[in-house]
Design a protein around this motif. Sequence first.
Motif, short mmCIF file in Angstrom:
data_model
loop_
_atom_site.label_atom_id
_atom_site.label_comp_id
_atom_site.label_asym_id
_atom_site.label_seq_id
_atom_site.Cartn_x
_atom_site.Cartn_y
_atom_site.Cartn_z
N TYR A 142 29.62 -64.63 -157.43
CA TYR A 142 28.68 -63.57 -157.09
C TYR A 142 28.30 -62.76 -158.32
CZ TYR A 142 29.89 -64.20 -152.09
OH TYR A 142 30.08 -64.70 -150.83
N SER A 143 27.15 -62.13 -158.26
CA SER A 143 26.72 -61.25 -159.36
C SER A 143 27.28 -59.85 -159.15
CB SER A 143 25.19 -61.19 -159.41
OG SER A 143 24.67 -60.67 -158.20
N GLY A 144 27.51 -59.15 -160.26
CA GLY A 144 28.02 -57.79 -160.16
C GLY A 144 29.53 -57.76 -160.09
N ASP A 145 30.07 -56.55 -159.89
CA ASP A 145 31.52 -56.34 -159.85
C ASP A 145 31.99 -56.35 -158.40
OD1 ASP A 145 34.09 -55.81 -160.61
OD2 ASP A 145 33.78 -53.65 -160.89
N GLN A 146 32.82 -57.34 -158.06
CA GLN A 146 33.24 -57.52 -156.68
C GLN A 146 34.49 -56.69 -156.37
OE1 GLN A 146 30.99 -59.39 -154.94
NE2 GLN A 146 30.06 -59.39 -156.98
N GLY A 147 34.58 -56.23 -155.15
CA GLY A 147 35.75 -55.51 -154.68
C GLY A 147 36.31 -56.15 -153.44
N LEU A 148 37.60 -55.92 -153.21
CA LEU A 148 38.26 -56.40 -151.99
C LEU A 148 38.47 -55.22 -151.05
CD1 LEU A 148 41.03 -58.84 -153.31
CD2 LEU A 148 38.82 -59.43 -152.31
N PHE A 149 38.26 -55.48 -149.76
CA PHE A 149 38.40 -54.44 -148.74
C PHE A 149 39.15 -55.01 -147.54
CE2 PHE A 149 34.55 -53.93 -151.17
CZ PHE A 149 34.59 -52.60 -151.57
N PHE A 150 39.96 -54.18 -146.90
CA PHE A 150 40.65 -54.64 -145.70
C PHE A 150 39.95 -54.08 -144.46
CE2 PHE A 150 42.78 -50.51 -146.19
CZ PHE A 150 42.82 -50.05 -144.87
N GLY A 151 40.18 -54.74 -143.34
CA GLY A 151 39.69 -54.24 -142.05
C GLY A 151 40.67 -54.61 -140.95
N ASP A 152 41.13 -53.62 -140.19
CA ASP A 152 41.95 -53.94 -139.02
C ASP A 152 41.12 -54.78 -138.06
OD1 ASP A 152 43.96 -52.45 -140.11
OD2 ASP A 152 43.69 -50.72 -138.80
N PHE A 153 41.76 -55.71 -137.37
CA PHE A 153 41.03 -56.62 -136.50
C PHE A 153 40.20 -55.84 -135.46
CE2 PHE A 153 44.66 -59.74 -137.30
CZ PHE A 153 43.93 -60.47 -138.22
N PRO A 154 38.93 -56.19 -135.28
CA PRO A 154 38.15 -55.58 -134.20
C PRO A 154 38.87 -55.74 -132.86
CG PRO A 154 36.71 -56.82 -135.65
CD PRO A 154 38.11 -57.11 -136.10
N GLY A 155 38.91 -54.67 -132.11
CA GLY A 155 39.60 -54.69 -130.83
C GLY A 155 41.06 -54.31 -130.91
#
Length: 472
Positions: A142-155
Amino acid sequence: MAVPNLDGFLGKNISDICGNNFHDPGSNHCAHFVSHAMGFTFSYNCKEFAGGSRAPANIRVHELFAQCPRVGLWANADLTKSQLIFVTRKDVVDLPSHIMQNIPQKHVGVYNDGWVYNYSNTEHRVVKLSVPDFLARFQAAYSGDQGLFFGDFPGSTLALTVDLTAASLQDDYAFTLRKDGGKWFAKRTAAGEVEYLAGVEVSQPAKKYFGLYFPGNAYCGPVYDALHYVPLIDQWAFLLDVTGMCESANRFNLINTYDRAQFTFGFYQMAAHTPGDNLILLFRAALGDAEFRRLFPDLELRGGKVFRVAKDGTAIDLEKETFDPPTGEYQLKQFMAYLNPERLKIDDQEVLQTARAVWWANQRVSCADLQVKTANGILQGKMSARYAKWYAINGESDVVCAIIADIHHQGRGTKAQVKSALSAANKIDALLNIGVDKYPERVATLKARIKHWTDAGNLGHKVYNAATNDFH
Protein backbone atom coordinates in the motif's frame (compact mmCIF):
# COMPACT_ATOMS: atom_id res chain seq x y z
CA MET A 1 -17.83 -14.56 20.90
CA ALA A 2 -16.67 -18.06 19.96
CA VAL A 3 -14.06 -18.30 17.22
CA PRO A 4 -14.41 -21.20 14.75
CA ASN A 5 -11.56 -23.48 13.68
CA LEU A 6 -9.81 -20.94 11.46
CA ASP A 7 -7.15 -23.44 10.40
CA GLY A 8 -9.94 -25.23 8.57
CA PHE A 9 -10.21 -22.25 6.20
CA LEU A 10 -6.51 -22.19 5.26
CA GLY A 11 -5.87 -22.57 1.56
CA LYS A 12 -9.53 -22.18 0.60
CA ASN A 13 -10.70 -19.95 -2.24
CA ILE A 14 -13.64 -17.65 -1.57
CA SER A 15 -15.80 -19.87 -3.80
CA ASP A 16 -15.26 -22.65 -1.23
CA ILE A 17 -16.42 -20.34 1.58
CA CYS A 18 -19.28 -18.27 0.14
CA GLY A 19 -22.48 -20.12 -0.80
CA ASN A 20 -23.82 -17.10 -2.67
CA ASN A 21 -22.72 -15.68 -6.03
CA PHE A 22 -19.86 -13.37 -5.07
CA HIS A 23 -16.62 -15.13 -6.12
CA ASP A 24 -15.09 -12.54 -8.49
CA PRO A 25 -11.28 -13.03 -8.34
CA GLY A 26 -10.74 -9.37 -9.14
CA SER A 27 -12.56 -8.18 -6.00
CA ASN A 28 -11.30 -7.71 -2.46
CA HIS A 29 -12.59 -10.58 -0.32
CA CYS A 30 -10.85 -9.90 3.00
CA ALA A 31 -13.96 -8.60 4.81
CA HIS A 32 -16.04 -11.17 2.92
CA PHE A 33 -13.97 -14.07 4.30
CA VAL A 34 -13.86 -12.65 7.84
CA SER A 35 -17.63 -12.14 7.86
CA HIS A 36 -18.40 -15.66 6.64
CA ALA A 37 -15.97 -17.16 9.15
CA MET A 38 -17.36 -15.16 12.07
CA GLY A 39 -21.01 -14.98 11.03
CA PHE A 40 -21.28 -11.22 10.46
CA THR A 41 -24.42 -11.01 8.34
CA PHE A 42 -25.19 -7.29 8.54
CA SER A 43 -25.47 -5.09 5.45
CA TYR A 44 -23.86 -4.54 3.02
CA ASN A 45 -23.42 -8.26 2.33
CA CYS A 46 -22.67 -10.70 -0.48
CA LYS A 47 -26.29 -11.79 -0.85
CA GLU A 48 -27.41 -8.21 -1.43
CA PHE A 49 -24.54 -7.57 -3.83
CA ALA A 50 -24.55 -10.68 -6.01
CA GLY A 51 -27.60 -12.69 -5.05
CA GLY A 52 -27.93 -16.20 -3.70
CA SER A 53 -29.88 -18.13 -1.09
CA ARG A 54 -27.24 -18.92 1.54
CA ALA A 55 -26.21 -17.11 4.70
CA PRO A 56 -24.96 -13.61 3.83
CA ALA A 57 -21.68 -12.01 4.93
CA ASN A 58 -20.63 -8.37 5.07
CA ILE A 59 -18.14 -7.45 2.31
CA ARG A 60 -16.81 -4.00 3.33
CA VAL A 61 -13.85 -3.41 5.61
CA HIS A 62 -14.87 0.04 6.85
CA GLU A 63 -18.34 -1.25 7.74
CA LEU A 64 -16.81 -4.05 9.82
CA PHE A 65 -14.71 -1.43 11.57
CA ALA A 66 -17.79 0.70 12.30
CA GLN A 67 -19.66 -2.28 13.77
CA CYS A 68 -16.93 -3.17 16.27
CA PRO A 69 -18.04 -2.24 19.81
CA ARG A 70 -14.53 -0.98 20.57
CA VAL A 71 -11.64 -0.01 18.30
CA GLY A 72 -8.15 1.28 18.94
CA LEU A 73 -4.48 1.20 18.08
CA TRP A 74 -3.02 -2.30 17.83
CA ALA A 75 -0.40 -1.22 20.35
CA ASN A 76 -3.22 -1.07 22.92
CA ALA A 77 -4.81 -4.40 21.97
CA ASP A 78 -5.22 -7.21 24.48
CA LEU A 79 -3.17 -9.94 22.79
CA THR A 80 -4.66 -12.64 25.01
CA LYS A 81 -8.02 -12.46 23.24
CA SER A 82 -9.28 -13.01 19.71
CA GLN A 83 -10.34 -9.92 17.76
CA LEU A 84 -10.29 -8.25 14.36
CA ILE A 85 -7.10 -6.64 13.09
CA PHE A 86 -7.21 -3.89 10.46
CA VAL A 87 -4.43 -2.38 8.38
CA THR A 88 -4.76 0.85 6.41
CA ARG A 89 -3.17 4.26 6.12
CA LYS A 90 -2.93 5.91 9.54
CA ASP A 91 -4.48 9.18 8.47
CA VAL A 92 -7.78 7.65 7.28
CA VAL A 93 -8.81 6.34 10.70
CA ASP A 94 -10.50 8.61 13.24
CA LEU A 95 -10.58 6.61 16.47
CA PRO A 96 -12.56 9.11 18.61
CA SER A 97 -15.30 9.13 15.98
CA HIS A 98 -15.03 5.38 15.32
CA ILE A 99 -14.67 5.95 11.57
CA MET A 100 -12.44 4.41 8.89
CA GLN A 101 -12.62 6.18 5.55
CA ASN A 102 -13.62 4.03 2.60
CA ILE A 103 -10.40 3.94 0.56
CA PRO A 104 -9.35 1.01 -1.64
CA GLN A 105 -6.20 0.18 0.34
CA LYS A 106 -7.46 -1.38 3.54
CA HIS A 107 -7.48 -4.95 4.82
CA VAL A 108 -8.86 -6.98 7.72
CA GLY A 109 -8.14 -10.33 9.33
CA VAL A 110 -8.99 -12.33 12.43
CA TYR A 111 -6.34 -12.36 15.16
CA ASN A 112 -6.40 -15.65 17.05
CA ASP A 113 -3.72 -17.39 19.13
CA GLY A 114 -1.01 -15.03 17.87
CA TRP A 115 -1.82 -15.41 14.16
CA VAL A 116 -3.69 -13.25 11.66
CA TYR A 117 -6.06 -15.28 9.48
CA ASN A 118 -6.92 -13.31 6.35
CA TYR A 119 -7.80 -13.67 2.71
CA SER A 120 -4.96 -13.04 0.27
CA ASN A 121 -6.41 -11.33 -2.78
CA THR A 122 -3.22 -11.99 -4.73
CA GLU A 123 -3.01 -15.68 -3.86
CA HIS A 124 -6.81 -16.10 -3.89
CA ARG A 125 -6.84 -18.14 -0.71
CA VAL A 126 -6.96 -17.88 3.07
CA VAL A 127 -3.55 -17.54 4.72
CA LYS A 128 -2.21 -16.92 8.21
CA LEU A 129 0.60 -14.54 9.11
CA SER A 130 2.31 -13.26 12.20
CA VAL A 131 1.36 -9.70 13.13
CA PRO A 132 4.74 -8.27 12.03
CA ASP A 133 4.50 -10.10 8.68
CA PHE A 134 0.90 -8.92 8.25
CA LEU A 135 1.94 -5.29 8.69
CA ALA A 136 5.06 -5.68 6.54
CA ARG A 137 3.08 -7.20 3.67
CA PHE A 138 0.70 -4.27 3.45
CA GLN A 139 3.29 -1.63 4.24
CA ALA A 140 5.01 -2.82 1.07
CA ALA A 141 1.84 -3.19 -0.99
CA TYR A 142 0.00 0.00 0.00
CA SER A 143 1.02 3.63 -0.45
CA GLY A 144 1.62 5.84 2.56
CA ASP A 145 2.29 4.93 6.19
CA GLN A 146 0.17 1.99 7.32
CA GLY A 147 -1.14 1.47 10.83
CA LEU A 148 -2.60 -1.51 12.65
CA PHE A 149 -5.89 -1.22 14.54
CA PHE A 150 -7.88 -3.66 16.65
CA GLY A 151 -11.64 -4.09 16.80
CA ASP A 152 -13.70 -6.15 19.22
CA PHE A 153 -15.89 -8.57 17.28
CA PRO A 154 -19.19 -7.00 16.13
CA GLY A 155 -21.94 -8.28 18.37
CA SER A 156 -19.60 -8.97 21.27
CA THR A 157 -20.30 -7.47 24.66
CA LEU A 158 -18.42 -4.61 26.25
CA ALA A 159 -15.95 -5.53 28.96
CA LEU A 160 -16.11 -3.85 32.35
CA THR A 161 -13.92 -5.23 35.10
CA VAL A 162 -15.73 -5.24 38.43
CA ASP A 163 -13.60 -5.73 41.53
CA LEU A 164 -15.84 -6.76 44.41
CA THR A 165 -13.17 -6.60 47.12
CA ALA A 166 -13.66 -3.45 49.15
CA ALA A 167 -10.02 -3.36 50.16
CA SER A 168 -8.95 -2.79 46.55
CA LEU A 169 -11.32 0.12 46.01
CA GLN A 170 -10.08 3.63 46.65
CA ASP A 171 -12.75 5.74 44.99
CA ASP A 172 -15.64 6.48 47.33
CA TYR A 173 -17.99 6.11 44.35
CA ALA A 174 -17.04 2.47 43.98
CA PHE A 175 -19.49 -0.18 45.15
CA THR A 176 -19.35 -3.57 46.77
CA LEU A 177 -21.98 -6.12 45.79
CA ARG A 178 -23.39 -8.99 47.84
CA LYS A 179 -25.76 -11.76 46.88
CA ASP A 180 -28.09 -13.39 49.39
CA GLY A 181 -30.22 -16.06 47.79
CA GLY A 182 -31.94 -14.38 44.86
CA LYS A 183 -31.41 -10.87 46.21
CA TRP A 184 -28.56 -8.52 45.38
CA PHE A 185 -27.44 -5.90 47.85
CA ALA A 186 -25.01 -3.05 47.28
CA LYS A 187 -23.08 -0.53 49.32
CA ARG A 188 -21.05 2.48 48.30
CA THR A 189 -17.59 2.30 49.83
CA ALA A 190 -17.76 5.82 51.24
CA ALA A 191 -17.76 6.02 55.04
CA GLY A 192 -21.16 5.80 56.68
CA GLU A 193 -22.96 4.34 53.67
CA VAL A 194 -25.73 1.81 54.34
CA GLU A 195 -26.32 -1.36 52.33
CA TYR A 196 -29.46 -1.34 50.18
CA LEU A 197 -31.39 -3.66 47.86
CA ALA A 198 -30.14 -3.37 44.29
CA GLY A 199 -32.53 -5.91 42.78
CA VAL A 200 -34.09 -9.35 42.94
CA GLU A 201 -33.26 -12.05 40.41
CA VAL A 202 -35.92 -13.32 38.05
CA SER A 203 -35.51 -16.31 35.73
CA GLN A 204 -38.35 -17.36 33.46
CA PRO A 205 -36.83 -19.21 30.47
CA ALA A 206 -40.19 -19.65 28.74
CA LYS A 207 -40.50 -15.86 28.47
CA LYS A 208 -36.74 -15.31 28.07
CA TYR A 209 -36.78 -13.29 31.28
CA PHE A 210 -33.39 -13.21 32.98
CA GLY A 211 -32.31 -10.30 35.13
CA LEU A 212 -33.10 -8.08 38.09
CA TYR A 213 -36.23 -6.24 39.18
CA PHE A 214 -38.09 -5.01 42.25
CA PRO A 215 -41.17 -7.07 43.10
CA GLY A 216 -44.08 -5.09 44.50
CA ASN A 217 -43.36 -6.16 48.07
CA ALA A 218 -39.84 -4.72 47.77
CA TYR A 219 -40.82 -1.26 46.56
CA CYS A 220 -39.07 1.44 48.52
CA GLY A 221 -37.37 4.78 48.03
CA PRO A 222 -38.49 8.21 46.79
CA VAL A 223 -41.81 8.64 44.99
CA TYR A 224 -42.78 11.05 42.21
CA ASP A 225 -45.07 13.78 43.56
CA ALA A 226 -47.11 15.40 40.80
CA LEU A 227 -48.15 18.34 42.94
CA HIS A 228 -44.51 19.20 43.61
CA TYR A 229 -43.81 19.50 39.88
CA VAL A 230 -46.94 21.42 38.83
CA PRO A 231 -45.19 24.80 39.27
CA LEU A 232 -42.50 23.58 36.85
CA ILE A 233 -44.43 21.64 34.19
CA ASP A 234 -48.09 22.52 34.84
CA GLN A 235 -50.73 19.99 33.75
CA TRP A 236 -48.16 17.63 32.29
CA ALA A 237 -47.30 16.67 35.87
CA PHE A 238 -50.58 14.73 36.15
CA LEU A 239 -50.21 13.02 32.78
CA LEU A 240 -46.77 11.82 33.86
CA ASP A 241 -48.23 10.68 37.17
CA VAL A 242 -50.92 8.39 35.77
CA THR A 243 -48.46 6.55 33.52
CA GLY A 244 -45.80 6.54 36.24
CA MET A 245 -48.26 4.93 38.64
CA CYS A 246 -48.95 2.19 36.09
CA GLU A 247 -45.25 1.66 35.27
CA SER A 248 -43.59 1.82 38.66
CA ALA A 249 -46.01 2.98 41.37
CA ASN A 250 -44.10 6.22 40.68
CA ARG A 251 -40.85 4.94 42.27
CA PHE A 252 -37.82 6.82 41.02
CA ASN A 253 -35.47 3.87 41.71
CA LEU A 254 -37.35 1.10 39.95
CA ILE A 255 -35.21 -1.06 37.67
CA ASN A 256 -35.85 -3.94 35.28
CA THR A 257 -33.07 -5.77 33.43
CA TYR A 258 -34.86 -8.98 32.50
CA ASP A 259 -36.70 -8.28 29.23
CA ARG A 260 -35.69 -7.42 25.67
CA ALA A 261 -34.85 -3.78 26.49
CA GLN A 262 -32.12 -5.19 28.80
CA PHE A 263 -32.25 -2.17 31.13
CA THR A 264 -35.21 -0.01 32.15
CA PHE A 265 -35.05 2.59 34.89
CA GLY A 266 -37.04 5.16 36.81
CA PHE A 267 -40.59 6.19 37.58
CA TYR A 268 -41.41 6.50 33.87
CA GLN A 269 -39.58 3.23 33.14
CA MET A 270 -37.33 4.56 30.39
CA ALA A 271 -35.87 1.70 28.35
CA ALA A 272 -32.34 1.40 26.97
CA HIS A 273 -33.06 -0.05 23.53
CA THR A 274 -34.77 2.86 21.76
CA PRO A 275 -32.61 5.28 19.72
CA GLY A 276 -33.08 8.97 20.45
CA ASP A 277 -35.68 8.21 23.10
CA ASN A 278 -36.16 7.10 26.70
CA LEU A 279 -33.13 6.10 28.79
CA ILE A 280 -30.42 7.41 26.47
CA LEU A 281 -32.00 10.87 26.81
CA LEU A 282 -31.78 10.62 30.58
CA PHE A 283 -28.11 9.65 30.37
CA ARG A 284 -27.40 12.57 28.03
CA ALA A 285 -28.99 14.98 30.50
CA ALA A 286 -27.37 13.31 33.51
CA LEU A 287 -23.87 13.69 32.10
CA GLY A 288 -24.25 17.38 32.84
CA ASP A 289 -24.38 16.45 36.54
CA ALA A 290 -20.99 16.15 38.25
CA GLU A 291 -22.13 13.43 40.63
CA PHE A 292 -23.57 11.26 37.90
CA ARG A 293 -20.23 11.49 36.10
CA ARG A 294 -18.54 10.12 39.22
CA LEU A 295 -21.02 7.23 39.29
CA PHE A 296 -20.35 6.48 35.61
CA PRO A 297 -16.80 7.78 35.17
CA ASP A 298 -16.25 6.05 31.83
CA LEU A 299 -19.06 7.96 30.08
CA GLU A 300 -18.65 11.20 28.15
CA LEU A 301 -20.77 13.43 25.94
CA ARG A 302 -19.15 13.86 22.53
CA GLY A 303 -21.01 15.90 19.95
CA GLY A 304 -24.17 15.53 22.01
CA LYS A 305 -23.93 11.72 22.08
CA VAL A 306 -23.05 9.34 24.90
CA PHE A 307 -19.70 7.57 24.51
CA ARG A 308 -17.97 5.06 26.71
CA VAL A 309 -14.26 5.92 26.98
CA ALA A 310 -11.93 3.18 28.18
CA LYS A 311 -8.81 3.79 30.27
CA ASP A 312 -6.66 3.43 27.15
CA GLY A 313 -8.65 6.23 25.48
CA THR A 314 -10.61 4.08 23.04
CA ALA A 315 -14.18 5.33 22.68
CA ILE A 316 -17.43 3.52 21.91
CA ASP A 317 -20.46 5.35 20.57
CA LEU A 318 -23.26 4.03 22.78
CA GLU A 319 -25.83 5.71 20.53
CA LYS A 320 -24.88 3.79 17.40
CA GLU A 321 -28.06 2.32 15.93
CA THR A 322 -28.01 -1.36 14.97
CA PHE A 323 -30.78 -3.21 13.12
CA ASP A 324 -32.30 -6.07 15.12
CA PRO A 325 -33.80 -8.63 12.68
CA PRO A 326 -36.05 -10.44 15.22
CA THR A 327 -37.92 -7.25 16.08
CA GLY A 328 -37.44 -5.32 12.83
CA GLU A 329 -36.23 -2.36 14.91
CA TYR A 330 -33.10 -0.29 15.14
CA GLN A 331 -31.74 -0.56 18.67
CA LEU A 332 -28.93 0.88 20.79
CA LYS A 333 -27.09 -2.42 21.10
CA GLN A 334 -23.92 -0.82 22.49
CA PHE A 335 -25.82 1.07 25.19
CA MET A 336 -27.78 -2.05 26.09
CA ALA A 337 -24.57 -4.09 26.31
CA TYR A 338 -22.86 -1.44 28.45
CA LEU A 339 -25.68 -1.65 30.99
CA ASN A 340 -26.41 -5.37 30.70
CA PRO A 341 -23.93 -7.40 28.60
CA GLU A 342 -25.52 -10.84 28.80
CA ARG A 343 -29.19 -10.96 27.86
CA LEU A 344 -29.75 -14.49 29.16
CA LYS A 345 -27.77 -14.43 32.39
CA ILE A 346 -27.09 -12.16 35.36
CA ASP A 347 -23.50 -10.94 35.66
CA ASP A 348 -21.50 -8.53 37.81
CA GLN A 349 -21.61 -5.71 35.27
CA GLU A 350 -25.41 -5.80 35.15
CA VAL A 351 -25.62 -5.78 38.94
CA LEU A 352 -23.09 -2.95 39.27
CA GLN A 353 -24.90 -0.73 36.77
CA THR A 354 -28.16 -1.42 38.56
CA ALA A 355 -26.58 -0.65 41.94
CA ARG A 356 -25.27 2.68 40.66
CA ALA A 357 -28.63 3.73 39.22
CA VAL A 358 -30.60 2.69 42.31
CA TRP A 359 -28.18 4.49 44.65
CA TRP A 360 -28.45 7.67 42.56
CA ALA A 361 -32.27 7.54 42.71
CA ASN A 362 -32.32 6.75 46.43
CA GLN A 363 -29.84 9.40 47.48
CA ARG A 364 -30.03 12.40 45.16
CA VAL A 365 -32.90 14.77 44.34
CA SER A 366 -31.03 15.60 41.14
CA CYS A 367 -31.93 12.14 39.86
CA ALA A 368 -35.64 12.78 40.42
CA ASP A 369 -35.50 16.19 38.79
CA LEU A 370 -33.65 14.87 35.74
CA GLN A 371 -36.06 11.95 35.39
CA VAL A 372 -39.03 14.33 35.45
CA LYS A 373 -37.41 16.77 33.04
CA THR A 374 -36.56 13.96 30.60
CA ALA A 375 -39.93 12.20 30.87
CA ASN A 376 -41.77 15.49 30.41
CA GLY A 377 -39.73 16.25 27.31
CA ILE A 378 -40.54 12.82 25.91
CA LEU A 379 -44.26 13.16 26.66
CA GLN A 380 -44.60 16.70 25.31
CA GLY A 381 -42.59 15.82 22.21
CA LYS A 382 -44.75 12.80 21.40
CA MET A 383 -47.98 14.65 22.12
CA SER A 384 -47.04 17.36 19.61
CA ALA A 385 -45.13 15.39 16.96
CA ARG A 386 -47.22 12.20 17.00
CA TYR A 387 -50.53 12.14 18.85
CA ALA A 388 -51.69 15.60 17.75
CA LYS A 389 -50.96 14.63 14.15
CA TRP A 390 -52.36 11.12 14.32
CA TYR A 391 -55.58 12.09 16.09
CA ALA A 392 -57.83 15.15 16.16
CA ILE A 393 -57.13 15.87 19.83
CA ASN A 394 -57.11 19.68 19.73
CA GLY A 395 -59.72 20.61 22.34
CA GLU A 396 -59.82 17.11 23.86
CA SER A 397 -59.73 16.77 27.64
CA ASP A 398 -56.55 16.16 29.58
CA VAL A 399 -57.99 12.78 30.61
CA VAL A 400 -58.32 11.67 26.98
CA CYS A 401 -54.75 12.82 26.31
CA ALA A 402 -53.45 11.02 29.40
CA ILE A 403 -55.01 7.73 28.31
CA ILE A 404 -53.70 8.04 24.75
CA ALA A 405 -50.21 8.75 26.06
CA ASP A 406 -50.35 5.73 28.36
CA ILE A 407 -51.59 3.42 25.61
CA HIS A 408 -48.65 4.30 23.39
CA HIS A 409 -46.11 4.40 26.22
CA GLN A 410 -46.94 0.79 27.04
CA GLY A 411 -47.66 -0.18 23.44
CA ARG A 412 -50.93 -1.96 24.18
CA GLY A 413 -52.91 -0.46 21.30
CA THR A 414 -52.65 0.57 17.67
CA LYS A 415 -53.39 3.89 15.99
CA ALA A 416 -56.44 2.32 14.37
CA GLN A 417 -57.80 1.24 17.76
CA VAL A 418 -57.28 4.70 19.24
CA LYS A 419 -58.96 6.39 16.27
CA SER A 420 -61.93 4.05 16.60
CA ALA A 421 -62.22 4.76 20.33
CA LEU A 422 -62.12 8.51 19.73
CA SER A 423 -65.19 8.22 17.52
CA ALA A 424 -67.18 6.36 20.20
CA ALA A 425 -70.01 7.97 22.16
CA ASN A 426 -67.97 7.62 25.37
CA LYS A 427 -64.36 8.24 24.33
CA ILE A 428 -62.86 7.67 27.76
CA ASP A 429 -64.49 4.29 28.30
CA ALA A 430 -63.62 3.21 24.75
CA LEU A 431 -59.97 4.23 25.19
CA LEU A 432 -59.76 2.45 28.54
CA ASN A 433 -61.07 -0.74 26.94
CA ILE A 434 -58.10 -0.91 24.59
CA GLY A 435 -55.93 -3.80 25.74
CA VAL A 436 -58.03 -4.49 28.83
CA ASP A 437 -58.27 -8.23 28.07
CA LYS A 438 -54.50 -8.63 27.97
CA TYR A 439 -53.58 -6.00 30.58
CA PRO A 440 -56.48 -5.85 33.08
CA GLU A 441 -54.28 -4.81 36.02
CA ARG A 442 -52.67 -2.00 34.05
CA VAL A 443 -56.01 -0.61 32.96
CA ALA A 444 -57.44 -0.93 36.47
CA THR A 445 -54.49 1.03 37.87
CA LEU A 446 -54.91 3.68 35.18
CA LYS A 447 -58.64 4.03 35.92
CA ALA A 448 -58.02 4.32 39.64
CA ARG A 449 -55.32 6.96 39.21
CA ILE A 450 -57.42 9.05 36.84
CA LYS A 451 -60.30 8.87 39.31
CA HIS A 452 -57.95 9.96 42.10
CA TRP A 453 -56.96 13.12 40.25
CA THR A 454 -60.41 13.91 38.83
CA ASP A 455 -61.93 13.58 42.31
CA ALA A 456 -59.22 15.94 43.59
CA GLY A 457 -60.04 18.44 40.83
CA ASN A 458 -56.64 18.18 39.13
CA LEU A 459 -57.74 16.31 35.99
CA GLY A 460 -60.83 16.62 33.84
CA HIS A 461 -61.12 20.38 33.70
CA LYS A 462 -58.51 21.36 31.09
CA VAL A 463 -58.30 20.72 27.34
CA TYR A 464 -55.38 20.30 24.97
CA ASN A 465 -54.29 23.15 22.70
CA ALA A 466 -52.41 21.69 19.72
CA ALA A 467 -51.09 25.07 18.57
CA THR A 468 -49.24 25.74 21.82
CA ASN A 469 -48.89 22.09 22.94
CA ASP A 470 -50.28 22.76 26.38
CA PHE A 471 -53.49 22.62 28.39
CA HIS A 472 -55.86 25.44 29.34
